[in-house]
Design an enzyme around this catalytic site. Structure first.
Site, PDB file in Angstrom:
ATOM      1  N   ILE A  70      -8.019  10.509   1.276  1.00 22.48           N
ATOM      2  CA  ILE A  70      -8.983   9.399   0.254  1.00 22.48           C
ATOM      3  C   ILE A  70      -9.699   8.335   1.751  1.00 22.48           C
ATOM      4  O   ILE A  70      -9.036   7.968   2.867  1.00 22.48           O
ATOM      5  CB  ILE A  70      -8.037   8.197  -0.324  1.00 22.48           C
ATOM      6  CG1 ILE A  70      -6.885   8.536  -0.997  1.00 22.48           C
ATOM      7  CG2 ILE A  70      -8.701   6.733  -0.461  1.00 22.48           C
ATOM      8  CD1 ILE A  70      -7.676   9.137  -2.114  1.00 22.48           C
TER       9      ILE A  70
ATOM     10  N   VAL B 287       7.384  -4.602   6.633  1.00 26.10           N
ATOM     11  CA  VAL B 287       8.239  -3.921   4.921  1.00 26.10           C
ATOM     12  C   VAL B 287       9.312  -3.208   6.082  1.00 26.10           C
ATOM     13  O   VAL B 287      10.350  -3.259   5.237  1.00 26.10           O
ATOM     14  CB  VAL B 287       7.781  -2.753   3.830  1.00 26.10           C
ATOM     15  CG1 VAL B 287       6.101  -3.783   3.449  1.00 26.10           C
ATOM     16  CG2 VAL B 287       6.854  -1.525   5.211  1.00 26.10           C
TER      17      VAL B 287
ATOM     18  N   TYR C 151       5.616  12.815   9.493  1.00 22.73           N
ATOM     19  CA  TYR C 151       4.986  11.984   8.369  1.00 22.73           C
ATOM     20  C   TYR C 151       5.675  12.604   6.443  1.00 22.73           C
ATOM     21  O   TYR C 151       5.808  12.681   5.492  1.00 22.73           O
ATOM     22  CB  TYR C 151       3.808  11.955   8.089  1.00 22.73           C
ATOM     23  CG  TYR C 151       2.481  11.347   7.164  1.00 22.73           C
ATOM     24  CD1 TYR C 151       2.475   9.772   7.014  1.00 22.73           C
ATOM     25  CD2 TYR C 151       2.093  12.435   6.305  1.00 22.73           C
ATOM     26  CE1 TYR C 151       2.044   9.105   6.120  1.00 22.73           C
ATOM     27  CE2 TYR C 151       1.316  11.399   4.944  1.00 22.73           C
ATOM     28  CZ  TYR C 151       1.323  10.033   5.219  1.00 22.73           C
ATOM     29  OH  TYR C 151       0.639   9.743   4.005  1.00 22.73           O
TER      30      TYR C 151
ATOM     31  N   ASP D 159       1.770  -8.268   3.324  1.00 19.78           N
ATOM     32  CA  ASP D 159       1.058  -7.136   4.312  1.00 19.78           C
ATOM     33  C   ASP D 159       1.879  -7.947   6.359  1.00 19.78           C
ATOM     34  O   ASP D 159       1.715  -8.836   6.156  1.00 19.78           O
ATOM     35  CB  ASP D 159      -0.741  -7.158   4.862  1.00 19.78           C
ATOM     36  CG  ASP D 159      -0.839  -5.931   5.375  1.00 19.78           C
ATOM     37  OD1 ASP D 159      -1.992  -5.191   4.417  1.00 19.78           O
ATOM     38  OD2 ASP D 159      -1.208  -6.281   6.504  1.00 19.78           O
TER      39      ASP D 159
HETATM   40  P1  NAP Z   1      -4.364   1.643   5.464  1.00 15.00           P
HETATM   41  O1  NAP Z   1      -5.554   1.698   5.941  1.00 15.00           O
HETATM   42  O2  NAP Z   1      -4.415   1.827   7.339  1.00 15.00           O
HETATM   43  O3  NAP Z   1      -3.800   0.327   4.934  1.00 15.00           O
HETATM   44  C1  NAP Z   1      -2.481   0.075   5.556  1.00 15.00           C
HETATM   45  C2  NAP Z   1      -1.788  -1.410   4.964  1.00 15.00           C
HETATM   46  O4  NAP Z   1      -0.957  -0.931   5.484  1.00 15.00           O
HETATM   47  C3  NAP Z   1      -2.558  -2.519   6.521  1.00 15.00           C
HETATM   48  O5  NAP Z   1      -3.432  -3.017   5.827  1.00 15.00           O
HETATM   49  C4  NAP Z   1      -2.050  -1.957   7.840  1.00 15.00           C
HETATM   50  O6  NAP Z   1      -1.977  -3.327   8.100  1.00 15.00           O
HETATM   51  C5  NAP Z   1      -0.360  -2.247   6.408  1.00 15.00           C
HETATM   52  N1  NAP Z   1       1.255  -1.496   6.666  1.00 15.00           N
HETATM   53  C6  NAP Z   1       1.239  -0.804   7.876  1.00 15.00           C
HETATM   54  N2  NAP Z   1       2.258  -1.363   8.511  1.00 15.00           N
HETATM   55  C7  NAP Z   1       3.329  -2.427   7.545  1.00 15.00           C
HETATM   56  C8  NAP Z   1       4.060  -2.903   7.665  1.00 15.00           C
HETATM   57  N3  NAP Z   1       5.218  -2.208   8.164  1.00 15.00           N
HETATM   58  N4  NAP Z   1       4.338  -4.104   6.943  1.00 15.00           N
HETATM   59  C9  NAP Z   1       3.497  -4.633   5.715  1.00 15.00           C
HETATM   60  N5  NAP Z   1       1.926  -3.878   6.073  1.00 15.00           N
HETATM   61  C10 NAP Z   1       1.794  -3.055   6.498  1.00 15.00           C
HETATM   62  O7  NAP Z   1      -4.353   2.807   4.664  1.00 15.00           O
HETATM   63  P2  NAP Z   1      -4.400   3.849   3.569  1.00 15.00           P
HETATM   64  O8  NAP Z   1      -4.723   4.801   4.215  1.00 15.00           O
HETATM   65  O9  NAP Z   1      -4.527   2.174   2.664  1.00 15.00           O
HETATM   66  O10 NAP Z   1      -2.562   4.171   3.359  1.00 15.00           O
HETATM   67  C11 NAP Z   1      -2.024   3.062   3.016  1.00 15.00           C
HETATM   68  C12 NAP Z   1      -0.574   4.370   1.568  1.00 15.00           C
HETATM   69  O11 NAP Z   1      -1.591   5.368   0.562  1.00 15.00           O
HETATM   70  C13 NAP Z   1       0.001   4.681   3.025  1.00 15.00           C
HETATM   71  O12 NAP Z   1       1.044   4.796   2.456  1.00 15.00           O
HETATM   72  C14 NAP Z   1      -0.802   6.022   2.944  1.00 15.00           C
HETATM   73  O13 NAP Z   1       0.455   6.546   3.432  1.00 15.00           O
HETATM   74  C15 NAP Z   1      -0.684   6.129   1.295  1.00 15.00           C
HETATM   75  N6  NAP Z   1      -2.068   7.685   1.675  1.00 15.00           N
HETATM   76  C16 NAP Z   1      -3.701   7.503   2.816  1.00 15.00           C
HETATM   77  C17 NAP Z   1      -4.162   8.441   1.808  1.00 15.00           C
HETATM   78  C18 NAP Z   1      -5.717   8.733   2.848  1.00 15.00           C
HETATM   79  O14 NAP Z   1      -6.230   9.642   2.994  1.00 15.00           O
HETATM   80  N7  NAP Z   1      -5.851   7.496   3.569  1.00 15.00           N
HETATM   81  C19 NAP Z   1      -3.537   9.597   1.994  1.00 15.00           C
HETATM   82  C20 NAP Z   1      -1.889  10.227   1.220  1.00 15.00           C
HETATM   83  C21 NAP Z   1      -1.513   9.168   1.522  1.00 15.00           C
HETATM   84  P3  NAP Z   1      -2.113  -3.136   9.579  1.00 15.00           P
HETATM   85  O15 NAP Z   1      -3.423  -3.031   9.499  1.00 15.00           O
HETATM   86  O16 NAP Z   1      -2.212  -4.645  10.540  1.00 15.00           O
HETATM   87  O17 NAP Z   1      -1.305  -1.945  10.630  1.00 15.00           O
END
Ligand code: NAP
Length: 254
Positions: free
Chosen positions: A192, A61, A159, A38
């Protein structure tokens, strides 16, 4: 809980929050030893503490040198990998005509280039994985790689395009990696409940709009995504590659 990943080494990006955290916890509960990657080292420490089965790796990443340094640590600690989950991602909104080059590049850097850089560094470790078991990459795309949810009122062509690129990375790499015994699949989540969507879901009108369009009648949980990933990462999916598992409550068929 099962032991289907007992003895396997896994890596998950974006493991400190939301879907990534749930995926990490699921793979651990299925018996894997884990590299939790992370941006935020404090967040990783807060989630995983001093668990002996977790290697905490602070890395961006989107930054090639940072990814290389992270995978040097993973290689030194594990010597091989069986499972890689490219989960780290960011969401941004903005109308097309006002979108700056910088905003476009930022979203692509994390959502598309990030999985490329991470997969490329992981690849030799996956090739060195346990030949008795299938090895795999699981990419977290989105329903928005397949459809455009215009009724959300939030345009986000960058996106959508970045997740579309990740979908085709998944399919193309599945073909190239198959002779090495490496499977490559995607999980496409719908909405989600994570920090990523918290602000939107806090509004009643957004939650109601969402529930009306979701056949299974509830918002998704990070554990729903994690269960899909765990299946694709396991030997139960040993003849599954290049595909997408939708975890969306039926959103994309409605
Ligand atoms: P989240 O709660 O914001 O978690 C994302 C994590 O990734 C955070 O810990 C963030 O760190 C980390 N991160 C961001 N940029 C990064 C980088 N450059 N290098 C390393 N780590 C990084 O988001 P989430 O909802 O769990 O989403 C995770 C994945 O699911 C994403 O790919 C998203 O597109 C996908 N997704 C989510 C949903 C939804 O409804 N939630 C729907 C479809 C797809 P920081 O907090 O420090 O920035």
């Amino acid at each position: 809980m099962s032991n289907r990943l007992e003895g396997r080494f896994a890596a998950v990006t974006g493991a400190a929050s939301g879907n990534g955290r749930a995926i990490a916890e699921k793979l651990l509960s299925d018996g894997a030893t884990l590299a939790a990657i992370d941006l935020n080292a404090d967040a990783l420490a807060g989630v995983f503490g001093d668990r002996p089965d977790v290697l905490q790796v602070q890395a961006d990443v989107a930054d090639e040198e940072s990814v290389k340094a992270g995978f040097t640590r993973i290689s030194d600690a594990f010597g091989r990998l069986d499972v890689l989950v490219n989960n780290a991602g960011i969401v941004k909104f903005g109308s097309f005509e006002n979108l700056s080059r910088a905003e476009w590049d930022q979203v692509f850097a994390v959502n598309s280039t990030g999985p490329f850089l991470v997969s490329r560094e992981a690849y030799p470790l996956l090739k060195a994985g346990d030949g008795d078991h299938t090895r795999s990459i699981v990419n977290i795309t989105s329903v928005e790689a397949h459809i455009v949810i215009s009724s959300s009122g939030h345009p986000q062509v960058h996106y959508n395009a970045s997740k579309g690129a990740l979908l085709q990375l998944t399919r193309a790499l599945a073909v190239e990696a198959a002779p090495s015994g490496i499977r490559v699949n995607a999980v496409a989540p719908g909405f989600i409940e994570t920090p990523f969507t918290a602000e939107a879901l806090a509004k009643d009108e957004v939650r109601n709009w969402l529930l009306e369009r979701t056949p299974l009648g509830r918002v998704g949980k990070p554990e729903d995504v994690a269960n899909g990933v765990a299946f694709l990462a396991s030997d139960e999916a040993s003849w599954v590659t290049g595909t997408t598992l939708f975890v969306d409550g039926g959103w994309t068929i409605y």
